[in-house]
Design an enzyme around this catalytic site. Structure first.
Site, short mmCIF file in Angstrom:
data_model
loop_
_atom_site.label_atom_id
_atom_site.label_comp_id
_atom_site.label_asym_id
_atom_site.label_seq_id
_atom_site.Cartn_x
_atom_site.Cartn_y
_atom_site.Cartn_z
N LYS A 109 -21.81 12.34 25.54
CA LYS A 109 -22.01 11.38 24.45
C LYS A 109 -20.66 11.09 23.80
O LYS A 109 -19.87 12.00 23.55
CB LYS A 109 -22.97 11.95 23.40
CG LYS A 109 -23.26 10.97 22.25
CD LYS A 109 -23.94 11.65 21.06
CE LYS A 109 -25.37 11.95 21.31
NZ LYS A 109 -26.08 12.30 20.03
N GLU B 194 -22.86 6.09 22.74
CA GLU B 194 -23.39 5.82 24.07
C GLU B 194 -23.34 7.11 24.87
O GLU B 194 -22.52 8.00 24.61
CB GLU B 194 -22.58 4.71 24.76
CG GLU B 194 -21.09 4.95 24.82
CD GLU B 194 -20.33 3.73 25.28
OE1 GLU B 194 -20.97 2.72 25.62
OE2 GLU B 194 -19.09 3.78 25.31
N ALA C 98 -27.54 5.29 28.30
CA ALA C 98 -28.16 4.91 27.02
C ALA C 98 -27.06 4.45 26.07
O ALA C 98 -25.93 4.94 26.13
CB ALA C 98 -28.93 6.07 26.40
N GLY D 181 -26.59 2.74 21.82
CA GLY D 181 -27.27 2.39 20.57
C GLY D 181 -26.27 2.02 19.51
O GLY D 181 -25.13 1.65 19.80
N ASP E 199 -35.45 15.34 12.27
CA ASP E 199 -35.77 14.21 13.15
C ASP E 199 -36.62 14.67 14.32
O ASP E 199 -36.40 14.27 15.46
CB ASP E 199 -34.47 13.56 13.66
CG ASP E 199 -34.70 12.15 14.21
OD1 ASP E 199 -35.79 11.61 13.99
OD2 ASP E 199 -33.78 11.61 14.86
#
Length: 691
Positions: free
Chosen positions: A47, A28, A22, A24, A153
């Site tokens: 991450k 990553e 993934a 963004g 969130d």
């Protein structure tokens, strides 16, 4: 025969990065493996911050905060952080690898196949999330102090389900703990569109009950298989959340059982005081439904169902991280539970550019706009100019140019301002016109009296009056439009209160960005906020919060006026395209008093009441909680249970309130008809005293 050459594995600290899974806008995530002696291996998710952001102190601080928070959390319903390290100056975080899917994918898959999520599965997922939240909300540091953690969130993309059916909440990257210091600029987006609480939308301080609201959204969408809050634009979505508009839930009668609906209504209450007091209480309500319905839930049944749905293919490993843990920032899309949900975008400007002004090939490039020069001829024949379009707009909005003035653009002859499309909003808006003829006895005109102003505002709110309050003090003027007693729109001739100036003063935009947006106003119907969003300077939620704050500031500023006149034009409307800001007028009046009336002035105003008898009003015209008084101020009013001499009130209150708090409570109580005193009635009906 030459030996085959294998490339060296990509390492980050002790972790071998196997595959990027993934990426963004901020970070990553890699599938990684840590090897140990005698064949030991551990598969994790690693991450790391994107290389181009590794030098950005704000991103680094957020990354470190996430690691610090998550390191303290060890719960079966929370994705665990195992390790945090630095390799060649690069920070990384090793997390629990969740081999499975997310609640967002589950909902999308079920909706696309026309299947319902079994009620027991939806309730079990929500129950697991709430257990994780309850643990996080009550987490403590090494000294036993509560972290006061708020996730901020909670969304379907952050609810992970592994192939064994275990449910885990992830992505505490924007969580807020009391001990963490981090950038919290006004209007900064915290949370995803569609998954915020009403208080989150307007930028208020959050507590654990905000997470309960968003957990309620997750449960509702698991049951309904469609977004709870959606709209044609981001502003539409934000407005529905702010109002806790549950129309979609109301209509989903066939999908949502009554007992589940009752639980959701409480979790999704607009007033957080009416929600469940804790995640544990919310979880207990769900457990009661499970007991009453005799539903059997657990990871095994959930695992079987998601496998049957095709979300966990045999032998295939799914992405083990949340859909947002890499913090993408470049899109306005909402992670929508159904494939047919509309894209959430800022609506494009509908107004064409004015004739004579060449249309730029790219609205983000103001250099391609040919700047226009204007001149103004006043009613007395005086010519003002030359001036730019932004300067002309500023003068029209602040009353420097009357809407009846004649305007010349470039070398064209002078014409009425209504002839220019780019000036249409500023000439046709009743709210932007300044008419001194309203100051007459027919409009309840009178001098501004600081002792009486809060009382006047309160009574307009209590009577749910619609109209406009006009204020003037020489060249300074202000209008407050009320709809059923609630401030809807406030305009001012004070340049410092213009929206662009407000944003610059608060550090939300650069002056250069305001100038750029002003040059683009004709393309956005003369609306600076829309132009700033269209240029990408502000996000819609930032615009919403900025307008909310600006209108509040404009309202409370008038309480600082010490001279001038005021008139109320009953029935007057602004006719501006506004969205309801949800102000509580009683709360606003108290904020204004707190901001504009120092202790010395309160002392002077109330001095004539030294020998007065203070009488409580029963029943109260408005419940005390509506004013959001401080605890000490509220206690002052609650303790006055019978007629009491003014001096005795001050003396008794000194045990639990400061003198300023006591005076403010008495002033607000008398102004807002919560208390009575004969001397106060005479005082506020007398001609105003000189300041």
């Amino acid at each position: 025969m030459s030996a085959s050459i294998h490339p060296a594995p990509l390492m980050l600290g002790p972790y071998e990065l196997l595959q990027r899974i993934a990426t963004g806008g901020m970070a990553e995530v890699y599938l990684a493996r840590r090897a140990g002696p005698r064949g030991f291996q551990k598969v994790v998710a690693v991450k790391r911050i994107l290389p181009q952001l590794a030098e950005d102190h704000d991103f680094v601080a957020m990354f470190v905060d996430e690691a610090r928070v998550c390191a303290r959390l060890a719960h079966p319903n929370i994705v665990q952080v195992f390790d945090f390290g630095e390799h060649d100056g690069e920070l990384y975080m090793a997390m629990e690898y969740v081999d499975g899917t997310t609640a967002a994918r589950l909902v999308r898959a079920a909706a696309s196949r026309g299947e319902d999520v079994p009620l027991e599965a939806a309730l079990y997922i929500a129950l697991s999330v709430l257990r994780g939240l309850d643990y996080a909300h009550n987490a403590r540091d090494d000294d036993g102090r509560r972290l006061s953690l708020v996730h901020r969130d909670v969304s379907p993309g952050n609810v992970l389900i592994d192939r064994s059916g275990a449910v885990k909440l992830t992505d505490f990257g924007i969580a807020r703990a009391a001990e963490i210091e981090r950038r919290t600029d006004a209007g900064q987006l915290k949370g995803k569109l569609g998954y915020m609480s009403p208080e989150q939308v307007v930028g208020r301080e959050l507590d654990a009950r905000s997470d309960l609201f968003t957990a309620g959204i997750v449960l509702a969408e698991l049951v309904m298989l469609r977004p709870l809050f959606s709209g044609h634009s981001e502003i539409d979505v934000l407005m529905r959340i702010r109002d806790a508009d549950l129309t979609v839930l109301d209509r989903a009668t066939s999908r949502v059982p009554d007992d589940v609906r009752a639980v959701l209504y409480r979790a999704l209450a607009r007033d957080r005081a009416l929600r469940y007091p804790s995640a544990a209480a919310f979880a207990e309500a769900i457990e009661e439904i499970l007991r009453r319905r005799r539903l059997q839930v657990g990871p095994g049944k959930l695992a079987g169902w998601i496998t049957k749905l095709g979300l966990i293919p045999t032998g295939e490993v799914e992405t083990p991280v949340s859909e947002s843990s890499v913090r993408p920032t470049a899109t306005l899309d909402r992670a929508s539970p159904t494939p047919e949900s509309p894209r959430i975008t800022v609506p494009p400007p509908s107004a064409p550019p004015p004739s004579g002004n060449p249309s730029p090939s790219d609205p983000r490039n103001p250099a391609e706009l040919a700047p226009l020069i204007y001149r103004v001829r006043t009613a007395t024949g005086v010519t003002i100019g030359p001036m730019s379009y932004p300067r002309l707009v500023e003068m029209m909005v602040t009353g420097g140019v009357d809407h009846r003035a004649l305007i010349s653009r470039e070398s064209l002859p002078f014409r009425s301002a209504v002839a220019y499309p780019e000036l249409a909003r500023f000439t046709q808006s009743a709210a932007l016109r300044w008419d001194d003829n309203v100051f007459s006895t027919a409009n309840d005109k009178g001098p501004i009296d600081r002792a009486v102003l809060p009382s006047r505002m309160f009574r307009l709110a209590r009577k749910r009056e619609t109209g406009a309050l006009y204020f003037r003090d020489g060249a300074r003027k202000k209008k407050i439009y009320l709809v059923e007693g609630v401030p809807e729109f406030v305009v001012s001739t004070d340049k410092s209160e213009l929206f662009g100036e407000h944003l610059v003063a608060r550090g939300q935009v650069l002056r250069m960005e305001v100038e750029m947006a002003l040059s683009m106003l004709p393309r956005f119907n003369g609306r600076l906020g829309d132009a700033l969003c269209g240029l990408g300077v502000l996000r819609p939620i930032e615009l919403f919060r900025a307008i909310h704050q600006q209108m509040q500031d404009r309202f409370t500023e008038v309480f600082h006026w010490r001279s001038g006149e005021v008139a109320f034009v009953r029935g007057a409307r602004s006719h501006e395209e506004t969205f309801p800001l949800g102000f509580d007028p009683f709360d606003l009046v108290l904020r204004a008093v707190r901001d504009a009336y120092p202790e010395a002035e309160l002392e002077a105003i109330l001095q004539p009441l030294e020998s007065a008898l203070i009488v409580p009003v029963v029943p109260l015209p408005v419940r005390l909680e509506a004013f959001r008084l401080g605890e000490a101020e509220e206690n002052v009013l609650r303790e006055i249970k019978r007629p009491t001499p003014f001096a005795d009130v001050l003396r008794a209150a000194s045990r639990y309130a400061s003198r300023e708090e006591t005076l403010r409570a008495l002033f607000c109580g008398l102004s807002c008809d919560l208390l009575r005193a004969e001397e106060w009635r005479r005082l506020t009906s007398m001609p105003p005293r000189p300041v």
